[in-house]
Write a protein that holds these residues in place. Structure first.
Motif, PDB file in Angstrom:
ATOM      1  N   SER A 111       0.838  -1.221   0.000  1.00  0.00           N
ATOM      2  CA  SER A 111       0.000   0.000   0.000  1.00  0.00           C
ATOM      3  C   SER A 111       0.854   1.245   0.000  1.00  0.00           C
ATOM      4  N   VAL A 112       1.953   1.213   0.801  1.00  0.00           N
ATOM      5  CA  VAL A 112       2.810   2.388   0.879  1.00  0.00           C
ATOM      6  C   VAL A 112       3.418   2.695  -0.483  1.00  0.00           C
ATOM      7  N   ALA A 113       3.856   1.633  -1.202  1.00  0.00           N
ATOM      8  CA  ALA A 113       4.453   1.843  -2.523  1.00  0.00           C
ATOM      9  C   ALA A 113       3.454   2.486  -3.459  1.00  0.00           C
ATOM     10  N   LEU A 114       2.206   2.006  -3.406  1.00  0.00           N
ATOM     11  CA  LEU A 114       1.188   2.537  -4.309  1.00  0.00           C
ATOM     12  C   LEU A 114       0.835   3.978  -3.950  1.00  0.00           C
ATOM     13  N   ALA A 115       0.810   4.290  -2.644  1.00  0.00           N
ATOM     14  CA  ALA A 115       0.505   5.658  -2.220  1.00  0.00           C
ATOM     15  C   ALA A 115       1.600   6.610  -2.687  1.00  0.00           C
ATOM     16  N   LEU A 116       2.846   6.163  -2.608  1.00  0.00           N
ATOM     17  CA  LEU A 116       3.947   7.012  -3.080  1.00  0.00           C
ATOM     18  C   LEU A 116       3.823   7.235  -4.585  1.00  0.00           C
ATOM     19  N   ALA A 117       3.421   6.180  -5.306  1.00  0.00           N
ATOM     20  CA  ALA A 117       3.242   6.329  -6.746  1.00  0.00           C
ATOM     21  C   ALA A 117       2.145   7.345  -7.036  1.00  0.00           C
ATOM     22  N   GLY A 118       1.086   7.321  -6.226  1.00  0.00           N
ATOM     23  CA  GLY A 118       0.007   8.289  -6.414  1.00  0.00           C
ATOM     24  C   GLY A 118       0.512   9.709  -6.221  1.00  0.00           C
TER      25      GLY A 118
ATOM     26  N   GLY B 404      16.975   9.526  -2.726  1.00  0.00           N
ATOM     27  CA  GLY B 404      17.111   8.094  -2.510  1.00  0.00           C
ATOM     28  C   GLY B 404      17.451   7.772  -1.060  1.00  0.00           C
ATOM     29  N   LEU B 405      18.374   8.590  -0.492  1.00  0.00           N
ATOM     30  CA  LEU B 405      18.766   8.337   0.891  1.00  0.00           C
ATOM     31  C   LEU B 405      17.611   8.629   1.843  1.00  0.00           C
ATOM     32  N   PHE B 406      16.851   9.688   1.560  1.00  0.00           N
ATOM     33  CA  PHE B 406      15.698   9.997   2.415  1.00  0.00           C
ATOM     34  C   PHE B 406      14.693   8.845   2.339  1.00  0.00           C
ATOM     35  N   ALA B 407      14.520   8.291   1.121  1.00  0.00           N
ATOM     36  CA  ALA B 407      13.577   7.182   0.967  1.00  0.00           C
ATOM     37  C   ALA B 407      14.037   5.977   1.784  1.00  0.00           C
ATOM     38  N   LEU B 408      15.343   5.696   1.745  1.00  0.00           N
ATOM     39  CA  LEU B 408      15.885   4.560   2.498  1.00  0.00           C
ATOM     40  C   LEU B 408      15.650   4.739   3.998  1.00  0.00           C
ATOM     41  N   ALA B 409      15.923   5.959   4.481  1.00  0.00           N
ATOM     42  CA  ALA B 409      15.741   6.210   5.906  1.00  0.00           C
ATOM     43  C   ALA B 409      14.259   6.151   6.275  1.00  0.00           C
ATOM     44  N   SER B 410      13.393   6.640   5.365  1.00  0.00           N
ATOM     45  CA  SER B 410      11.955   6.588   5.650  1.00  0.00           C
ATOM     46  C   SER B 410      11.491   5.149   5.781  1.00  0.00           C
ATOM     47  N   GLY B 459       1.076   2.645  12.122  1.00  0.00           N
ATOM     48  CA  GLY B 459       0.208   2.961  10.989  1.00  0.00           C
ATOM     49  C   GLY B 459       0.273   4.427  10.622  1.00  0.00           C
ATOM     50  N   VAL B 460       0.206   5.305  11.619  1.00  0.00           N
ATOM     51  CA  VAL B 460       0.261   6.736  11.323  1.00  0.00           C
ATOM     52  C   VAL B 460       1.654   7.100  10.809  1.00  0.00           C
ATOM     53  N   ALA B 461       2.697   6.409  11.341  1.00  0.00           N
ATOM     54  CA  ALA B 461       4.055   6.697  10.861  1.00  0.00           C
ATOM     55  C   ALA B 461       4.159   6.422   9.365  1.00  0.00           C
ATOM     56  N   ALA B 462       3.474   5.387   8.890  1.00  0.00           N
ATOM     57  CA  ALA B 462       3.504   5.111   7.453  1.00  0.00           C
ATOM     58  C   ALA B 462       2.944   6.312   6.696  1.00  0.00           C
ATOM     59  N   ALA B 463       1.811   6.845   7.172  1.00  0.00           N
ATOM     60  CA  ALA B 463       1.227   8.014   6.510  1.00  0.00           C
ATOM     61  C   ALA B 463       2.178   9.204   6.587  1.00  0.00           C
ATOM     62  N   VAL B 464       2.832   9.374   7.743  1.00  0.00           N
ATOM     63  CA  VAL B 464       3.717  10.526   7.942  1.00  0.00           C
ATOM     64  C   VAL B 464       4.869  10.489   6.949  1.00  0.00           C
ATOM     65  N   PHE B 465       5.485   9.320   6.799  1.00  0.00           N
ATOM     66  CA  PHE B 465       6.671   9.297   5.947  1.00  0.00           C
ATOM     67  C   PHE B 465       6.318   9.204   4.477  1.00  0.00           C
ATOM     68  N   VAL B 466       5.132   8.661   4.152  1.00  0.00           N
ATOM     69  CA  VAL B 466       4.663   8.773   2.772  1.00  0.00           C
ATOM     70  C   VAL B 466       4.491  10.252   2.444  1.00  0.00           C
ATOM     71  N   LYS B 467       3.955  10.997   3.400  1.00  0.00           N
ATOM     72  CA  LYS B 467       3.780  12.439   3.192  1.00  0.00           C
ATOM     73  C   LYS B 467       5.123  13.125   3.049  1.00  0.00           C
ATOM     74  N   ALA B 468       6.052  12.851   3.974  1.00  0.00           N
ATOM     75  CA  ALA B 468       7.346  13.548   3.951  1.00  0.00           C
ATOM     76  C   ALA B 468       8.078  13.280   2.641  1.00  0.00           C
ATOM     77  N   LEU B 469       8.089  12.009   2.227  1.00  0.00           N
ATOM     78  CA  LEU B 469       8.830  11.658   1.016  1.00  0.00           C
ATOM     79  C   LEU B 469       8.051  12.109  -0.227  1.00  0.00           C
ATOM     80  N   GLY B 470       6.776  11.778  -0.258  1.00  0.00           N
ATOM     81  CA  GLY B 470       5.986  12.029  -1.458  1.00  0.00           C
ATOM     82  C   GLY B 470       5.771  13.507  -1.723  1.00  0.00           C
ATOM     83  N   VAL B 471       5.523  14.274  -0.684  1.00  0.00           N
ATOM     84  CA  VAL B 471       5.217  15.689  -0.905  1.00  0.00           C
ATOM     85  C   VAL B 471       6.495  16.493  -1.109  1.00  0.00           C
ATOM     86  N   SER B 472       7.571  16.201  -0.346  1.00  0.00           N
ATOM     87  CA  SER B 472       8.775  17.024  -0.493  1.00  0.00           C
ATOM     88  C   SER B 472       9.582  16.655  -1.727  1.00  0.00           C
ATOM     89  N   PHE B 473       9.628  15.381  -2.062  1.00  0.00           N
ATOM     90  CA  PHE B 473      10.577  14.976  -3.093  1.00  0.00           C
ATOM     91  C   PHE B 473       9.911  14.640  -4.424  1.00  0.00           C
TER      92      PHE B 473
END
Lengths: 317, 697
Positions: A111-118, B404-410, B459-473
């Motif tokens: 799910s995380v991978a797909l959310a990042l793709a989104g 890439g490094l931020f993604a690895l750490a996330s 669970g919330v940490a997953a959302a947090v780091f998806v946000k940090a990585l996805g929105v910033s990078f």
């Protein structure tokens, strides 16, 4: 032992990968018949998949590696989970590693991978889907882990084959209040994890309501085929997990090839039945509003907590 | 276990010789830190490089000392001439070795990174003062775990706090918010010091000696109430240093405002020492305690974990988000420590050792990924000058290595399988699940709730780091600064590369740490339990059917990804062979190509979560509509304000601060400015004291 065990793992993965479009077809067919339509036939998802795979792969402008890798990663995590879960046999070379927490975490990785793709697409839809998906995933997590906790108390381990074997030897565990409560909690969590009604509607494309579909809106061709396959495999694996945990009959515990074959057939039958029941139930349910989903999940969380406490107090641990 | 035996032999050999590895390494660390501090007098561009290298050497030496101690070496020393009255007592065992090794490794990598970060000459991070204090701060991080008496510990602890305070203030000329953060940090760290001083002085007075050996011996003579009081005071101080809610208020202010390599040191090495203090005093010196101590600790840990990660979820400042995530992770560690104490109080050494081992492993993992995250965030800050994620985006194409490094750490931070955080959270969950075998109603109620809190925070940490990585990078840049970002210089990338390698090793072969963790846990007083076996490729729990082989899981995942990507191409015959991927426009609903303004921002990403946790977070919204003068129905301007303040800070600190201000204003009336009045006060107090003495004696 090893030869049959390896074959059992390979067979589990193959049956899940190849059979999963048929499960989707079956569920759509059940739904169509109950709604008074003829339906497209059980093999239609197969034909869709073949059509998609033949198309030219496309890359939407501005997307990067995250967008490209996510579909394969989704399928890969689910395939590894399918290898670990004792769907047909508990005597496999990977049975020592088949930890329930690991399986849950692998599915979450998809799910995380797909959310990042989104988010990588940079469109409003992609971000919206990712945001909603992660919100639901965050709330599902406590329920799933508490249900895991409840299940692991009687077995004394989170190792899946051990839990399944324990239930096979002592079927009374399944009918205990803890077992029933954990079943109910896990079932709600499975609905949320796989994006079924009432949490998400897999066949909607209305921006107000879609979660999963918004996230994968930019995918086309072979990538879309992988995303669809991955999402369907998740449903199969999670239904298979439910079946293994709460109806473990027929799962091979030894190294006999015939038992594994029987286990596979029974696995297919159990999952098909669960899928058909789910599809039939979905005809009568409505999707709830996104902000009502937490109430549903809080309810299932409560069930899981009750399962843990009742298994503690009634189990006499 | 051959490794342990070898380590012990080595340790024995060292004890025989007058000089051992730990002593040599610590001497090297102190020497190079001192020369680094002196090197800050050099002017010009070389300064940062020389100071960085000296600090790095001191970090490597500290790490070596820690590793030697983890291998079984022991070292203690008394230097009576170094500190007046009490003298300096040092002792290094496996528990201090663990924290020393972590701090040393983080210092080594981060100081390499710091060369590039402060080398560009702008801002306060390159100034002489900051460069002079940095090596000393690094040295105190390594030395605090070596302290073996109350006075030595307090001196080193305060030196560490003061050094970090000066470093937090590095950029006070650029941003006024730095000063506010500095004041908060100074006040809270000194309140912590007062609590610590009171608690340890009470302990030392009761035990009849101030070095740790006599504290250990005398702990049994204290009454249960005194022991509980000491534990509470000391734990409050240490938990505040670890950033545990509700004593966390300084952390989300100070960590973001410090220069990023300092943030990395604080978040990955300094907060650990809070945990070290709790383990050292609670387990080793006090020798464990009543159930309620540990229940309090678990409650604080659970609160920190969930509250920290929820605040991170709604934060749109990248470094503030990371700081709150530190609160969360320390919360998880405190849950583990608390569970260990609870099990030990019930006499169950096995589960206790497992829980403590899990907590210590999480300390190590958190240091690795959090240092990397802060360094990567620092690279972003250096390249763009922006911390607000709503104005970042599109950095993946411009800073690919950092991304890439931020993604690895996330991946480590979200605690999902190939990441290093997963291993320790898995161990923590295992210890809680198996802890249910410990008799007692409190465990039956507390453990399921703790599991649920850990799961919610994961669970919330997953959302947090998806946000940090996805929105910033990812996506496209939302501001011109982000559009013009450039990749960081080689020294910063090298520093981050070291940390990334650490994350990778911890993620793939955590079993390597098994023996070291067992020894550290044994030092904490849970001897002979040895929960982790099967070192090397897998983590296996002694006596429980639980096994994890991260290397194999990662290999299986990699193989499956390759197969999933390749098989569809082979399986289906396309109409034309060798079809290239084609670039196409994004789906724009027929409305023209989407602009970066349409993309989801950090704030919009977090909105659903914020709504779900509305009652906890209490966000403040304000819509201000100004109509045009002629008609009330035509709107001229709409102003929308939205903020999610730290509610604990709001509710808990504001009233206290307000009360203090009122008291201060009231007290001002006493100070009339007349000398006669003050002489009168002096006389009155003297009379009062004499009266008290006369009545009392």
């Amino acid at each position: 032992m090893s030869g049959v065990g390896v074959a059992a793992v390979a067979a589990q993965v193959l049956v899940v990968v190849l059979g999963t479009p048929l499960l989707t077809g079956l569920m759509r067919q059940v739904r169509a018949r109950m709604e008074g339509r003829a339906g497209a036939g059980v093999a239609q998802p197969w034909r869709d998949m073949r059509k998609l795979l033949r198309k030219t792969p496309v890359t939407p402008t501005g997307t990067g590696p995250a967008f490209r890798v996510a579909p394969a990663l989704l399928v890969a995590t689910t395939a590894v989970a399918a290898a670990l879960v004792p769907l047909a046999s508990t005597a496999t070379p990977v049975s020592g590693e088949a930890d329930l927490i690991l399986v849950v975490a692998l599915l979450a990785l998809g799910s995380v991978a797909l959310a990042l793709a989104g988010l990588d697409t940079g469109t409003a839809f992609g971000g919206m889907g990712a945001s909603r998906e992660m919100t639901v995933a965050a709330l599902v997590e406590p329920t799933i882990l508490l249900a895991v906790f409840a299940l692991s108390i009687p077995a004394g381990t989170t190792n899946l084959p051990r839990i399944v074997e324990g239930a096979l030897h002592e079927p009374a565990r399944l009918a205990s209040p803890a077992g029933l409560l954990a079943t109910a909690a896990l079932a709600v969590a499975v609905l949320a994890e796989t994006g079924r009604i009432p949490v998400d509607n897999p066949s909607t494309h209305l921006e107000l309501t879609m979660v999963h579909e918004a996230m994968v809106l930019e995918y086309a061709g072979p990538d879309l085929a992988l995303v669809e396959l991955g999402a369907q495999m998740r449903l199969t694996v999670l239904l298979g997990l439910l079946a293994s945990l709460f109806a473990p009959w027929g799962i091979a515990t030894g190294a006999s090839a015939a038992a594994v074959a029987l286990g596979l057939v029974l696995f297919a039958a159990k999952v098909a039945m669960l899928g058909a029941v789910l599809a039939a139930a979905e005809v009568f349910w409505a999707k709830v509003r996104l902000f009502r989903v937490p109430e549903l999940l809080a309810g299932s969380f409560l069930l899981a907590l009750l399962a843990v406490t009742s298994s503690y107090f009634l189990g006499g641990v | 276990m051959p490794a342990a035996a070898r380590g012990d032999r080595r340790g024995a050999a060292h004890r025989d010789r007058p000089v051992n590895t730990v002593a040599t390494a610590l001497a090297v660390a102190a020497g190079s830190a001192a020369s680094g501090s002196a090197a800050s007098l050099i002017s010009g561009r070389v300064r940062a490089a020389v100071v960085g290298v000296c600090t790095g050497v001191s970090g490597v030496a500290g790490c070596c000392a820690g590793v030697a101690a983890l291998g079984g070496a022991r070292w203690s020393a008394e230097l009576p001439w170094l500190l007046p009255l009490a003298g300096v007592h040092l002792h290094v065992d496996a528990l201090s070795g663990l924290f020393m090794a972590v701090a040393g490794a983080v210092v080594a990598a981060v100081s390499l990174y710091g060369v590039g970060y402060s080398g560009h000459g702008r801002g306060g991070a390159a100034s002489r003062g900051v460069q002079g204090v940095l090596p000393l701060f690094a040295l105190t991080l390594v030395l605090v775990p070596a302290a073996a008496s109350v006075s030595t510990f307090l001196v080193l602890w305060e030196a560490m706090a003061l050094a970090s305070l000066l470093l937090v203030l590095a950029e006070h000329r650029e941003r006024p918010s730095v000063r506010t953060a500095g004041v908060w940090y100074a006040v809270m760290t000194h309140l912590g010091l007062v609590l610590l001083l009171t608690g340890l002085a009470w302990f030392a007075a009761g035990a009849g000696g101030e070095d740790f050996a006599s504290l250990r011996e005398g702990a049994g003579d204290l009454s249960p109430a005194a022991r509980g009081g000491v534990f509470l005071l000391v734990t409050a101080a240490f938990a505040s240093k670890a950033g545990a809610v509700p004593l966390h208020a300084w952390l989300p202010r100070a960590h973001p405002e410090a220069p990023s390599h300092i943030s990395a040191l604080m978040s990955a090495a300094m907060v650990n020492l809070g945990v070290y203090g709790i383990v050292r005093v609670g387990f080793d010196l006090l020798g464990g305690g009543a159930r309620w101590w540990w229940l309090v600790l678990i409650a604080v840990g659970g609160l920190s974990a969930v509250y920290g990660i929820l605040q991170a979820a709604v934060s749109s400042d990248l470094k503030r988000l990371l700081a709150y995530s530190t609160s969360e992770n320390m919360g998880l560690v405190l849950i583990g420590v608390g569970a260990a104490g609870l099990f030990a109080a019930a006499g169950q050494r096995g589960p206790a050792a497992l829980a403590l081992g899990a907590a210590l492993l999480h300390v190590v993992n958190h240091s690795a990924f959090k240092a990397l995250l802060f360094c990567a965030a620092g690279s972003v800050l250096r390249a763009t000058g922006v911390r607000d994620m709503d104005r970042l985006g599109g950095l993946r194409a411009r800073m690919p290595v950092t991304a890439g490094l931020f993604a690895l750490a996330s991946l480590g931070a979200v605690a999902l399988p190939p990441g290093n955080g997963f291993v320790s959270e898995w161990l923590l969950l295992q210890s809680l699940i198996h802890g249910l075998a410990v008799p007692g109603l409190s465990t039956a109620i507390v453990l399921p709730l703790a599991v649920a809190l850990i799961a919610l925070s994961a669970g919330v940490a997953a959302a947090v780091f998806v946000k940090a990585l996805g929105v910033s990078f990812f996506a496209r840049p939302r501001s011109p600064q982000a559009a013009e970002a450039r990749e960081s210089p080689a020294s910063m990338l090298a520093g981050m590369g070291l940390l990334a390698a650490g994350c990778g090793v911890l993620a793939l072969v955590p079993g390597l740490l098994g023996g070291a963790l067992d020894r550290a846990v044994a030092t904490a007083g849970l001897t002979g339990a040895g929960p982790l076996t099967g070192g090397g490729l897998r983590v296996e729990l002694d006596g429980l059917a639980a096994r994890l082989s991260p290397l194999w899981v990662t290999a299986a995942l990699a193989a499956a990804v390759v197969l999933a990507a390749a098989l569809p191409r082979l399986a289906v015959r396309r109409r034309s062979r060798h079809v290239r991927r084609r670039d196409v426009r994004l789906w724009d609903c027929g409305g023209g190509s989407p602009t970066p303004r349409m993309a989801y921002t950090a704030t919009s990403f977090a909105e659903p979560l914020q709504r779900v946790f509305d009652d906890v977070l209490a966000p403040e919204q304000d819509v201000d509509v100004t109509p045009v003068r002629e008609s009330a129905y035509l709107v001229e301007r709409v102003r929308f304000q939205h903020a999610v303040p730290d509610r604990v800070e709001h509710r808990l600190y504001r009233p206290v601060l307000a009360a203090l201000a009122v008291t201060g204003r009231g007290a001002r009336r006493l100070a009339g400015g007349s000398v006669h009045l003050y002489l009168g006060y002096g006389f009155a107090v003297l009379v009062l004291l004499l009266a008290v003495l006369a009545v009392g004696w």
